[in-house]
Every structure is written in C-alpha cells, then in structure tokens.
Design an enzyme around this catalytic site. Sequence first.
Site, mmCIF file in Angstrom:
data_model
loop_
_atom_site.group_PDB
_atom_site.id
_atom_site.type_symbol
_atom_site.label_atom_id
_atom_site.label_comp_id
_atom_site.label_asym_id
_atom_site.label_seq_id
_atom_site.Cartn_x
_atom_site.Cartn_y
_atom_site.Cartn_z
ATOM 1 N N ARG A 12 -7.042 12.798 1.210
ATOM 2 C CA ARG A 12 -5.947 13.275 2.067
ATOM 3 C C ARG A 12 -4.572 12.748 1.628
ATOM 4 N NH1 ARG A 12 -7.443 10.193 7.641
ATOM 5 N NH2 ARG A 12 -9.416 11.212 7.188
ATOM 6 N N HIS A 13 -4.551 11.614 0.947
ATOM 7 C CA HIS A 13 -3.245 11.151 0.425
ATOM 8 C C HIS A 13 -3.360 10.865 -1.082
ATOM 9 C CE1 HIS A 13 -5.110 7.389 1.716
ATOM 10 N NE2 HIS A 13 -4.775 7.537 2.986
ATOM 11 N N ASN A 32 0.857 -1.190 0.000
ATOM 12 C CA ASN A 32 0.000 0.000 0.000
ATOM 13 C C ASN A 32 0.894 1.242 0.000
ATOM 14 O OD1 ASN A 32 -1.392 2.261 1.126
ATOM 15 N ND2 ASN A 32 -3.037 0.905 1.768
ATOM 16 N N GLY A 70 1.267 -1.350 4.366
ATOM 17 C CA GLY A 70 1.625 -0.036 3.875
ATOM 18 C C GLY A 70 2.464 0.783 4.832
ATOM 19 N N HIS A 71 1.840 1.304 5.858
ATOM 20 C CA HIS A 71 2.454 2.333 6.688
ATOM 21 C C HIS A 71 3.837 1.940 7.212
ATOM 22 C CE1 HIS A 71 2.678 4.923 10.407
ATOM 23 N NE2 HIS A 71 2.524 5.797 9.447
ATOM 24 N N ASP A 74 -0.096 4.473 -0.084
ATOM 25 C CA ASP A 74 -0.813 5.706 0.305
ATOM 26 C C ASP A 74 0.098 6.748 0.951
ATOM 27 O OD1 ASP A 74 -3.135 4.432 -0.436
ATOM 28 O OD2 ASP A 74 -3.882 4.142 1.609
ATOM 29 N N HIS A 75 0.997 6.271 1.822
ATOM 30 C CA HIS A 75 1.721 7.252 2.632
ATOM 31 C C HIS A 75 2.914 7.895 1.912
ATOM 32 C CE1 HIS A 75 -1.188 6.853 5.627
ATOM 33 N NE2 HIS A 75 -1.007 5.553 5.728
ATOM 34 N N THR A 135 -6.895 6.719 10.529
ATOM 35 C CA THR A 135 -6.740 5.610 9.587
ATOM 36 C C THR A 135 -8.017 4.784 9.658
ATOM 37 O OG1 THR A 135 -5.374 3.701 8.987
ATOM 38 C CG2 THR A 135 -5.557 4.178 11.331
ATOM 39 N N THR A 136 -8.091 3.712 8.865
ATOM 40 C CA THR A 136 -9.298 2.883 8.879
ATOM 41 C C THR A 136 -9.354 2.146 10.214
ATOM 42 O OG1 THR A 136 -8.890 2.617 6.521
ATOM 43 C CG2 THR A 136 -10.606 1.245 7.465
ATOM 44 N N HIS A 174 -3.430 -4.385 7.938
ATOM 45 C CA HIS A 174 -3.519 -3.197 8.791
ATOM 46 C C HIS A 174 -2.592 -3.325 9.998
ATOM 47 C CE1 HIS A 174 -4.908 0.501 10.573
ATOM 48 N NE2 HIS A 174 -5.510 0.744 9.425
ATOM 49 N N GLY A 175 -1.635 -2.413 10.022
ATOM 50 C CA GLY A 175 -0.751 -2.319 11.185
ATOM 51 C C GLY A 175 0.346 -3.369 11.238
ATOM 52 N N HIS A 219 -5.655 3.525 -1.452
ATOM 53 C CA HIS A 219 -6.961 3.887 -0.881
ATOM 54 C C HIS A 219 -7.287 5.320 -1.293
ATOM 55 C CE1 HIS A 219 -9.516 4.201 3.099
ATOM 56 N NE2 HIS A 219 -10.205 4.515 2.024
ATOM 57 N N ARG A 252 -9.370 8.061 -0.563
ATOM 58 C CA ARG A 252 -10.305 8.468 0.498
ATOM 59 C C ARG A 252 -11.205 9.582 -0.017
ATOM 60 N NH1 ARG A 252 -8.883 6.507 5.944
ATOM 61 N NH2 ARG A 252 -10.580 7.861 6.596
ATOM 62 N N GLU A 295 -11.033 -9.445 3.571
ATOM 63 C CA GLU A 295 -9.741 -9.034 4.138
ATOM 64 C C GLU A 295 -9.952 -8.809 5.630
ATOM 65 O OE1 GLU A 295 -7.145 -6.453 1.991
ATOM 66 O OE2 GLU A 295 -6.293 -5.598 3.818
ATOM 67 N N GLU A 342 -8.779 0.437 -2.867
ATOM 68 C CA GLU A 342 -9.545 0.473 -1.613
ATOM 69 C C GLU A 342 -10.454 1.680 -1.634
ATOM 70 O OE1 GLU A 342 -7.199 0.735 1.881
ATOM 71 O OE2 GLU A 342 -6.236 -1.174 1.510
HETATM 72 N N1 PXP Z 1 -5.749 -3.169 4.231
HETATM 73 C C1 PXP Z 1 -6.716 -2.214 4.295
HETATM 74 C C2 PXP Z 1 -8.092 -2.588 3.871
HETATM 75 C C3 PXP Z 1 -6.419 -0.897 4.715
HETATM 76 O O1 PXP Z 1 -7.399 0.025 4.774
HETATM 77 C C4 PXP Z 1 -5.083 -0.579 5.036
HETATM 78 C C5 PXP Z 1 -4.741 0.823 5.423
HETATM 79 O O2 PXP Z 1 -5.063 1.686 4.404
HETATM 80 C C6 PXP Z 1 -4.122 -1.584 4.932
HETATM 81 C C7 PXP Z 1 -4.473 -2.873 4.550
HETATM 82 C C8 PXP Z 1 -2.676 -1.318 5.223
HETATM 83 O O3 PXP Z 1 -2.522 -0.947 6.546
HETATM 84 P P1 PXP Z 1 -1.131 -0.353 7.021
HETATM 85 O O4 PXP Z 1 -0.897 0.880 6.239
HETATM 86 O O5 PXP Z 1 -1.355 -0.113 8.480
HETATM 87 O O6 PXP Z 1 -0.098 -1.404 6.748
#
Ligand code: PXP
Length: 262
Positions: free
Chosen positions: A51-52, A9, A222-223, A11-12, A105-106, A200-201, A45, A47, A156, A75
């Site tokens: 924002r990104h 991901n 991603g992050h 996004d950042h 974040t989500t 996520h995370g 993603h 949004r 997911e 996303e």
């Molecule tokens: N999966 C989904 C559906 C998400 O919304 C996100 C965050 O945008 C991620 C995965 C990735 O999460 P992270 O950026 O915390 O790794």
Amino acid sequence: MTRLRLGVNIDHVATVRNARGEGYPDPVRAAEMALAAGADGITAHLREDRRHISDADIDALAVTCRRRGRPLNFECAVTPEMEAIALAHRPHAACLVPERREEVTTEGGLDVVKGHNGIAPVVRRLVDAGIRVSCFVDPDLAQVTAAKSVGAQVVELHTGAYCQAVRERKPQALTDALLDNLRKAAAEAHRLGLEVHAGHGIDYETVKPVAAIPELMELNIGHFLIGEAIFIGLGPAIQRMRALMEEARTNAGPALAQVNSR
Ligand code: PXP
C-alpha cells in the site's frame, strides 16, 4: 553516555506518492534528506499489499543506504515472501511485525508467545544471513522473553498505546501505567541481553518520556515526522525530534549511567 539513535520511517512519503499513482514524492529522496538531517538510519515497511513502499523502493533504498554506509531497517511480516526478499537484500536489520490486511497501521505487537514455533526458524535463517533481527512486540514481559527465546537480537517495543493515550488526553494514571509498562519491558529486555528499540505513534510530546527510558538504543519514527514535514520541512522536523531526544537523554543522565554500568 549511549547515544539514542533515530531511525526515520519514510513509508508515508510513498503513501502520498501512491495517492496519485505518480512517481513523486520519492521515498529515496526523503531517505537522503533524512540522513543529511541527522537520521541514523532508514526504516521502511514492505507490506504484503504494497500500500505504500514498493519492491522497487526497497531495491533503491538498499542501494542508497549501502552507498551512504547507513543502516536500512526492513520491516516485514513473517511470511515466506518477505523472508525471501530480506534474504535477497540482506539489509542491516529486519524488524518482524504482525500484519493484517484490514488494519490501517500496525495495530499491536507480534505475538511471539503464540507464534514461537513459526517465528524461530525464520529468525534463525535471517540471523544466519547476517541480518540483525528484531521482534516488534507490545511492552509485555512474556513477549519480551519469547523474543529472546526465538533468537532475536533486538526487541522493538510498541509505543502506540502510550502515545495514543497521551494524544487523547487520557487520565494521568493511565498514561503513567502505560509508560511504566514500557519501562519494565525495556529493563527486562536489557536484562536478557536484547538491544532495546521503541516506536509507533511517537510525536514531539511523547518522544521525551520515551527517550528517557535508559535502556533504549533506538527510536523509529515515521508518520508524525512526515506529517510535520508538510509544515516545516523534513530536515527541520527531524532536527527538532533529535534535539528533544537529546534533551531527554541529558536529563536522564544518572539513570543512563546506571544502565551502562550494569
Ligand atoms: N516501528 C514499527 C515496527 C512500525 O511498524 C512503525 C510503523 O510502521 C513504526 C515504528 C513507526 O511508527 P509511526 O509511523 O507511527 O511513527
């Protein structure tokens, strides 16, 4: 043995770009580097508040992924605007996520149980357009069942609660219970015939227990990777993540063999 895919991901990268309103760093360049370093696909993603990732980023990422023959996982929230963008681009996959403007974040999964009647027709139209649809849900059996009943092909699982508990060094009993929720939700999703992803995370520490869940086919990260890229570069960060995923899969060999034979 089924190979666990890694979706990166980006996004950042756009978050950093937007902090100065300049044209760099470019998420498309990050996507190219991620694919070259071993990412199986790109996740972005769009949004509602942009924002990104921007609309132009999605246009460019769709072109890049198509040219490279790699999947773009779009996303988005379940809104008419996002549905129209998905239908215009027809990405390989669309992952439906909840969205609240004030969240950082989500924060949780999509409530497919509550939103069933609104989500089902959107899923149908996306699937009819040839898009692989995923619902991003908490590791909760009712949500997994609802994702199946709205017609999603993929679920997911939100790994945020587990990853955060590990990072905050919460008691082992809690982290074990949160991991167990993920395992049970993955097993149920697989039993229902859904393809199972998670994200996520996730960081270098949590990727191994998560990747060892045998039903998982894909992780979206991603992050942490974008943060780590500041220190060691995006390519090496992805390569290290991939190596940890593969280590976990190798150790999970017998459990994986069982899932594949089910
Ligand atoms: N999966 C989904 C559906 C998400 O919304 C996100 C965050 O945008 C991620 C995965 C990735 O999460 P992270 O950026 O915390 O790794």
